[in-house]
Motif scaffolding. Structure first.
Motif, short mmCIF file in Angstrom:
data_model
loop_
_atom_site.label_atom_id
_atom_site.label_comp_id
_atom_site.label_asym_id
_atom_site.label_seq_id
_atom_site.Cartn_x
_atom_site.Cartn_y
_atom_site.Cartn_z
N MET A 82 -5.07 28.90 -13.46
CA MET A 82 -3.85 28.79 -14.25
C MET A 82 -3.16 27.47 -13.91
SD MET A 82 -0.62 31.40 -14.78
CE MET A 82 0.42 30.86 -13.43
N VAL A 83 -2.77 26.77 -14.96
CA VAL A 83 -2.14 25.46 -14.81
C VAL A 83 -0.75 25.52 -15.44
CG1 VAL A 83 -2.33 23.01 -15.43
CG2 VAL A 83 -4.41 24.38 -15.10
N THR A 84 0.22 24.89 -14.81
CA THR A 84 1.46 24.58 -15.52
C THR A 84 1.64 23.07 -15.45
OG1 THR A 84 3.02 24.72 -13.67
CG2 THR A 84 2.50 26.79 -14.78
N GLY A 85 2.27 22.53 -16.46
CA GLY A 85 2.43 21.09 -16.48
C GLY A 85 3.28 20.66 -17.66
N ALA A 86 3.13 19.38 -17.98
CA ALA A 86 3.92 18.81 -19.07
C ALA A 86 3.02 17.91 -19.90
CB ALA A 86 5.08 18.01 -18.52
N LEU A 87 3.30 17.84 -21.19
CA LEU A 87 2.59 16.85 -21.97
C LEU A 87 3.54 15.94 -22.72
CD1 LEU A 87 2.31 18.28 -25.04
CD2 LEU A 87 0.33 19.30 -23.98
N MET A 88 3.11 14.68 -22.74
CA MET A 88 3.86 13.64 -23.42
C MET A 88 3.04 13.27 -24.64
SD MET A 88 6.62 12.49 -21.82
CE MET A 88 6.79 10.87 -22.60
N VAL A 89 3.64 13.46 -25.79
CA VAL A 89 2.95 13.16 -27.03
C VAL A 89 3.46 11.83 -27.57
CG1 VAL A 89 2.68 13.91 -29.42
CG2 VAL A 89 2.49 15.56 -27.55
N GLU A 90 2.53 11.08 -28.11
CA GLU A 90 2.86 9.77 -28.70
C GLU A 90 4.03 9.90 -29.68
OE1 GLU A 90 -0.29 8.48 -31.23
OE2 GLU A 90 0.08 6.37 -30.82
N GLY A 91 4.97 9.02 -29.56
CA GLY A 91 6.07 9.01 -30.51
C GLY A 91 7.21 9.93 -30.12
N SER A 92 7.04 10.64 -29.00
CA SER A 92 8.13 11.48 -28.52
C SER A 92 8.47 11.05 -27.10
CB SER A 92 7.72 12.95 -28.52
OG SER A 92 8.61 13.69 -27.72
N ASP A 93 9.75 11.02 -26.78
CA ASP A 93 10.10 10.62 -25.42
C ASP A 93 10.43 11.82 -24.55
OD1 ASP A 93 12.37 11.30 -26.68
OD2 ASP A 93 13.48 9.46 -26.25
N ARG A 94 10.17 13.04 -25.09
CA ARG A 94 10.48 14.23 -24.30
C ARG A 94 9.21 14.97 -23.91
NH1 ARG A 94 15.79 17.40 -25.63
NH2 ARG A 94 14.86 18.40 -23.82
N PRO A 95 8.93 15.06 -22.62
CA PRO A 95 7.77 15.86 -22.22
C PRO A 95 8.00 17.33 -22.56
CG PRO A 95 9.00 15.08 -20.29
CD PRO A 95 9.65 14.48 -21.49
N MET A 96 6.94 18.04 -22.89
CA MET A 96 7.01 19.48 -23.18
C MET A 96 6.26 20.24 -22.10
SD MET A 96 6.32 19.58 -27.30
CE MET A 96 4.92 18.45 -27.19
N SER A 97 6.85 21.32 -21.62
CA SER A 97 6.17 22.15 -20.63
C SER A 97 5.06 22.95 -21.29
CB SER A 97 7.14 23.15 -19.99
OG SER A 97 8.15 22.47 -19.30
N PHE A 98 3.97 23.12 -20.57
CA PHE A 98 2.91 23.99 -21.08
C PHE A 98 2.33 24.81 -19.94
CE2 PHE A 98 -1.06 22.33 -19.38
CZ PHE A 98 -0.74 21.02 -19.01
N THR A 99 1.64 25.87 -20.33
CA THR A 99 0.84 26.63 -19.37
C THR A 99 -0.51 26.88 -20.01
OG1 THR A 99 0.70 28.64 -18.03
CG2 THR A 99 1.79 28.85 -20.15
N GLN A 100 -1.55 26.87 -19.19
CA GLN A 100 -2.90 27.04 -19.71
C GLN A 100 -3.73 27.80 -18.69
OE1 GLN A 100 -4.58 23.38 -21.19
NE2 GLN A 100 -6.15 24.45 -22.37
N VAL A 101 -4.52 28.73 -19.18
CA VAL A 101 -5.41 29.45 -18.28
C VAL A 101 -6.84 29.24 -18.74
CG1 VAL A 101 -5.11 31.66 -19.48
CG2 VAL A 101 -5.88 31.65 -17.13
N PHE A 102 -7.71 29.03 -17.78
CA PHE A 102 -9.15 28.89 -18.03
C PHE A 102 -9.89 29.94 -17.22
CE2 PHE A 102 -7.41 24.54 -18.09
CZ PHE A 102 -7.86 24.07 -19.31
#
Lengths: 125, 125
Positions: A82-102
């Motif tokens: 299980m991962v938690t983190g943030a992603l920065m998308v091109e054209g946005s200056d606000r990181p978004m929190s995400f969670t992902q499980v593999f």
């Protein structure tokens, strides 16, 4: 063989690095039985999963992983991550929190992704 | 038998309801081989897991689950469930985001929790 938590960390590092630099190469991590649930949408099999990942509405993205937790799964050799983190998308200056499980399954001395669930996490209040 | 996503939803509802009203009863959902990773701390077996859950630094808590995603696991009959939500702890007026993943294993017509990973999620920026 490395322990499950080392394998999990190396996998996570590799996965997001590949995602952010060469998304097409992610296809090799999945098999025909692999599942992805991306923001509630289900995809089955490496071809469908890769198509989804390549057609996300952003071409440039940067993942930051903040936490990685791993446990052995019930199936011999499998690992749940299980991962938690943030992603920065091109054209946005606000990181978004995400969670992902593999869930990783062993195959020929390596691993592939059997389960993959991704969600953005919005602030609670 | 119900499909995996119905089972996952019912489990999640039951789990947090039990957590919030009768935490001691959660012990019955785990076995000696069950694992909990709670904010990075690992616990093995129902007794250790229950002890941890009962000794959290809050007695009164309310979980809200916002998203539930489920997939069949690699082991026949197993189900992987990812939850995102918020918890309101007694004495605090600010809900905290969390994410939790469970892997359920079938047993005698029901399920128990084999994997359980819990993390608070802090705002990305």
């Amino acid at each position: 063989m490395a322990d499950f938590s080392t394998i999990a960390s190396e996998f996570v590092k590799f996965y997001y690095q590949t995602f952010d630099t060469n998304r097409a190469a992610l296809g090799g991590l999945y098999r025909d039985t692999s599942m992805l649930t991306f923001e509630q949408q289900p995809f089955l099999g490496s071809a469908n999963i890769l198509e989804k990942l390549q057609n996300l509405p952003f071409q440039k993205v940067e993942h930051r992983h903040d936490t990685i937790d791993a446990q052995p799964g019930p199936e011999e050799g499998s690992i749940i991550v299980m991962v938690t983190g943030a992603l920065m998308v091109e054209g946005s200056d606000r990181p978004m929190s995400f969670t992902q499980v593999f869930q990783l399954r062993p195959e020929a001395g390596s691993y592939y992704v059997f389960n993959d669930i991704f969600r953005l996490v919005y602030p609670a209040a």
